[in-house]
Write an enzyme that holds these catalytic residues in place. Structure first.
Site, PDB file in Angstrom:
ATOM      1  N   ARG A 213      44.485 -41.302  43.545  1.00  0.00           N
ATOM      2  CA  ARG A 213      44.218 -40.580  44.819  1.00  0.00           C
ATOM      3  C   ARG A 213      45.008 -41.189  45.975  1.00  0.00           C
ATOM      4  O   ARG A 213      44.951 -40.676  47.091  1.00  0.00           O
ATOM      5  CB  ARG A 213      42.735 -40.659  45.167  1.00  0.00           C
ATOM      6  CG  ARG A 213      41.926 -39.460  44.796  1.00  0.00           C
ATOM      7  CD  ARG A 213      41.512 -39.495  43.374  1.00  0.00           C
ATOM      8  NE  ARG A 213      40.877 -38.255  42.964  1.00  0.00           N
ATOM      9  CZ  ARG A 213      40.337 -38.076  41.767  1.00  0.00           C
ATOM     10  NH1 ARG A 213      40.387 -39.032  40.875  1.00  0.00           N
ATOM     11  NH2 ARG A 213      39.777 -36.928  41.457  1.00  0.00           N
TER      12      ARG A 213
ATOM     13  N   LYS B  51      48.814 -55.294  38.103  1.00  0.00           N
ATOM     14  CA  LYS B  51      48.442 -56.184  39.220  1.00  0.00           C
ATOM     15  C   LYS B  51      48.767 -57.661  38.947  1.00  0.00           C
ATOM     16  O   LYS B  51      49.162 -58.386  39.856  1.00  0.00           O
ATOM     17  CB  LYS B  51      46.958 -56.034  39.552  1.00  0.00           C
ATOM     18  CG  LYS B  51      46.611 -54.699  40.229  1.00  0.00           C
ATOM     19  CD  LYS B  51      45.139 -54.666  40.596  1.00  0.00           C
ATOM     20  CE  LYS B  51      44.772 -53.355  41.275  1.00  0.00           C
ATOM     21  NZ  LYS B  51      43.386 -53.372  41.771  1.00  0.00           N
TER      22      LYS B  51
ATOM     23  N   ASP C  90      41.896 -55.814  47.947  1.00  0.00           N
ATOM     24  CA  ASP C  90      40.657 -55.305  47.342  1.00  0.00           C
ATOM     25  C   ASP C  90      39.403 -55.950  47.942  1.00  0.00           C
ATOM     26  O   ASP C  90      38.385 -55.277  48.143  1.00  0.00           O
ATOM     27  CB  ASP C  90      40.663 -55.533  45.828  1.00  0.00           C
ATOM     28  CG  ASP C  90      41.557 -54.545  45.096  1.00  0.00           C
ATOM     29  OD1 ASP C  90      41.806 -53.445  45.637  1.00  0.00           O
ATOM     30  OD2 ASP C  90      42.014 -54.854  43.985  1.00  0.00           O
TER      31      ASP C  90
ATOM     32  N   ALA D 163      33.121 -59.029  35.026  1.00  0.00           N
ATOM     33  CA  ALA D 163      33.845 -60.265  35.334  1.00  0.00           C
ATOM     34  C   ALA D 163      35.360 -60.063  35.251  1.00  0.00           C
ATOM     35  O   ALA D 163      36.111 -60.988  34.961  1.00  0.00           O
ATOM     36  CB  ALA D 163      33.395 -61.372  34.378  1.00  0.00           C
ATOM     37  N   GLY D 164      35.834 -58.838  35.508  1.00  0.00           N
ATOM     38  CA  GLY D 164      37.267 -58.553  35.491  1.00  0.00           C
ATOM     39  C   GLY D 164      37.889 -58.789  36.867  1.00  0.00           C
ATOM     40  O   GLY D 164      37.316 -59.469  37.723  1.00  0.00           O
ATOM     41  N   GLY D 165      39.057 -58.191  37.082  1.00  0.00           N
ATOM     42  CA  GLY D 165      39.765 -58.367  38.348  1.00  0.00           C
ATOM     43  C   GLY D 165      38.983 -57.842  39.533  1.00  0.00           C
ATOM     44  O   GLY D 165      38.953 -58.459  40.610  1.00  0.00           O
TER      45      GLY D 165
ATOM     46  N   ASN E 279      27.895 -60.549  32.607  1.00  0.00           N
ATOM     47  CA  ASN E 279      28.981 -59.846  31.917  1.00  0.00           C
ATOM     48  C   ASN E 279      28.700 -59.766  30.428  1.00  0.00           C
ATOM     49  O   ASN E 279      28.090 -60.664  29.842  1.00  0.00           O
ATOM     50  CB  ASN E 279      30.308 -60.577  32.156  1.00  0.00           C
ATOM     51  CG  ASN E 279      31.488 -59.712  31.797  1.00  0.00           C
ATOM     52  OD1 ASN E 279      31.537 -58.539  32.192  1.00  0.00           O
ATOM     53  ND2 ASN E 279      32.422 -60.238  31.043  1.00  0.00           N
ATOM     54  N   ARG E 280      29.153 -58.639  29.841  1.00  0.00           N
ATOM     55  CA  ARG E 280      28.986 -58.438  28.402  1.00  0.00           C
ATOM     56  C   ARG E 280      29.553 -59.634  27.633  1.00  0.00           C
ATOM     57  O   ARG E 280      28.946 -60.143  26.710  1.00  0.00           O
ATOM     58  CB  ARG E 280      29.706 -57.145  27.997  1.00  0.00           C
ATOM     59  CG  ARG E 280      29.679 -56.840  26.542  1.00  0.00           C
ATOM     60  CD  ARG E 280      30.357 -55.530  26.273  1.00  0.00           C
ATOM     61  NE  ARG E 280      31.780 -55.544  26.655  1.00  0.00           N
ATOM     62  CZ  ARG E 280      32.601 -54.527  26.508  1.00  0.00           C
ATOM     63  NH1 ARG E 280      32.146 -53.378  26.027  1.00  0.00           N
ATOM     64  NH2 ARG E 280      33.867 -54.616  26.865  1.00  0.00           N
TER      65      ARG E 280
ATOM     66  N   ILE F  24      31.548 -49.790  42.381  1.00  0.00           N
ATOM     67  CA  ILE F  24      32.945 -49.598  42.779  1.00  0.00           C
ATOM     68  C   ILE F  24      33.567 -48.409  42.071  1.00  0.00           C
ATOM     69  O   ILE F  24      34.681 -48.016  42.374  1.00  0.00           O
ATOM     70  CB  ILE F  24      33.789 -50.874  42.613  1.00  0.00           C
ATOM     71  CG1 ILE F  24      33.983 -51.216  41.158  1.00  0.00           C
ATOM     72  CG2 ILE F  24      33.185 -52.052  43.353  1.00  0.00           C
ATOM     73  CD1 ILE F  24      35.212 -52.075  40.968  1.00  0.00           C
TER      74      ILE F  24
ATOM     75  N   TYR G 156      34.203 -44.588  41.601  1.00  0.00           N
ATOM     76  CA  TYR G 156      34.102 -43.476  42.565  1.00  0.00           C
ATOM     77  C   TYR G 156      34.319 -42.103  41.932  1.00  0.00           C
ATOM     78  O   TYR G 156      34.304 -41.086  42.639  1.00  0.00           O
ATOM     79  CB  TYR G 156      35.026 -43.695  43.775  1.00  0.00           C
ATOM     80  CG  TYR G 156      36.475 -43.809  43.423  1.00  0.00           C
ATOM     81  CD1 TYR G 156      37.030 -45.051  43.141  1.00  0.00           C
ATOM     82  CD2 TYR G 156      37.287 -42.680  43.367  1.00  0.00           C
ATOM     83  CE1 TYR G 156      38.359 -45.168  42.795  1.00  0.00           C
ATOM     84  CE2 TYR G 156      38.623 -42.788  43.017  1.00  0.00           C
ATOM     85  CZ  TYR G 156      39.146 -44.031  42.737  1.00  0.00           C
ATOM     86  OH  TYR G 156      40.456 -44.142  42.391  1.00  0.00           O
TER      87      TYR G 156
END
Ligand code: ATR
Length: 281
Positions: free
Chosen positions: A18, A68, A104, A132-134, A155-156, A220, A222
């Site tokens: 977007r 990233k 971010d 627990a990612g970026g 986190n998994r 987060i 959307y």
């Protein structure tokens, strides 16, 4: 004769981004000549894209999945917040060198400020962050900078949550995914940073009864705007913050660098993106 500034969003895939709609809206709102384009670049070609974009007339751009970390590696200069998150989502050329930033964290905190009022942190001591990612790293950095006393990360894959505690071992705790409900009673803020609840992914199903009545629930994700988690929180009478605000606010610093005007995140901009999400649903 100077040419109109150009910026990009680079990712793989990129067609669902977007960002062109957001930057296109601001270009139009401010009557600026310029363009913002999607560029699909496979991981193997990313380094050569970085070396070549200035020659193609771009002033810089946004970087998204899966580039990233590579942008962090290849940029010539980095802001403190990019170094801290070890990921770059915004690039620009300065003194002939490629600079990288990560907006971010700022985007997440600005979205809370806009949705809840800037004093939301008065009643927030403990946050429970799922994932627990970026994205989790950016959210946690923002919450710690805002002065929260404690962040519990569930986190998994428990090891990833444990690795994240190195960020601030005194204030971050790791929790196993199957124990996360035990952390609910103390959570003033619950944030989902996993992909659960996103269109095409399984929903995040949590019994929120144990959250305090003043708790805020943020997601987060959307697409959709109201995830199953947010719907459950709303039904429980809690305040909710959807993921669109973070997307809109993280875009502000890049636009200012490439096009020279600091834009605003307004209800009218939000309505344009909401309409697009609903149209494509
Ligand atoms: P990003 O950089 O966008 O945060 P990521 O690094 O792929 O993306 O992280 C995605 C997060 O969603 C991770 O915390 C992941 O958990 P694992 O670390 O165990 O992979 C979480 N996630 C994805 N699918 C999940 C699922 N089905 N159940 C629970 N967590 C899930």
């Amino acid at each position: 004769m100077s040419t109109a500034p150009k910026a990009f969003v680079v990712g793989h895939p990129i067609k669902h981004s977007r960002s062109p709609l957001i930057h296109g809206y601001w270009l139009c709102e401010h009557g600026l000549k310029g363009s913002y384009e999607r560029v699909d670049v496979a991981p193997a070609d990313f380094a050569s894209f970085l070396r070549g974009f200035q020659g193609e007339g771009f002033r810089g751009g946004n970087v998204t999945i899966p580039h990233k970390q590579a942008a962090f590696q290849y940029a010539d200069a980095l802001t403190g917040r990019a170094k801290r998150l070890q990921a770059v989502n915004t690039l620009w050329i300065e003194d002939g060198r490629i600079h990288g930033d990560n907006t971010d964290e700022l985007g997440f905190i600005a979205s809370l400020d806009q949705a809840l009022g800037s004093d939301w942190d008065q009643a927030a001591r403990t946050a429970l962050v799922l994932g627990a990612g970026g994205a989790a790293r950016a959210v946690i950095a923002g919450l710690l900078d805002r002065g929260l006393e404690r962040v519990v990360v569930a986190n998994r894959t428990l090891e990833r949550a444990q690795e994240l505690t190195a960020f601030d071992p005194r204030r971050i705790e790791a929790a196993a995914w199957d124990k996360l409900t035990q952390a609910l009673p103390e959570a003033d803020l619950l944030v989902n940073t996993t992909s659960l609840g996103m269109d095409g992914q399984p929903p995040l199903i949590l019994d929120l009864i144990a959250l305090p009545d003043h708790a805020v629930v943020a997601d987060i994700v959307y697409v959709p705007l109201e995830t199953p988690l947010l719907a459950a929180a709303r039904a429980r009478g809690l305040r909710v913050v959807d993921g669109l605000g973070m997307l809109l606010h993280q875009a502000v610093p890049g636009f200012a660098r490439w096009f020279g005007v600091t834009p605003e995140v307004t209800p009218a901009l939000r309505a344009v993106i909401v309409a697009d999400i609903e149209r494509r649903a």
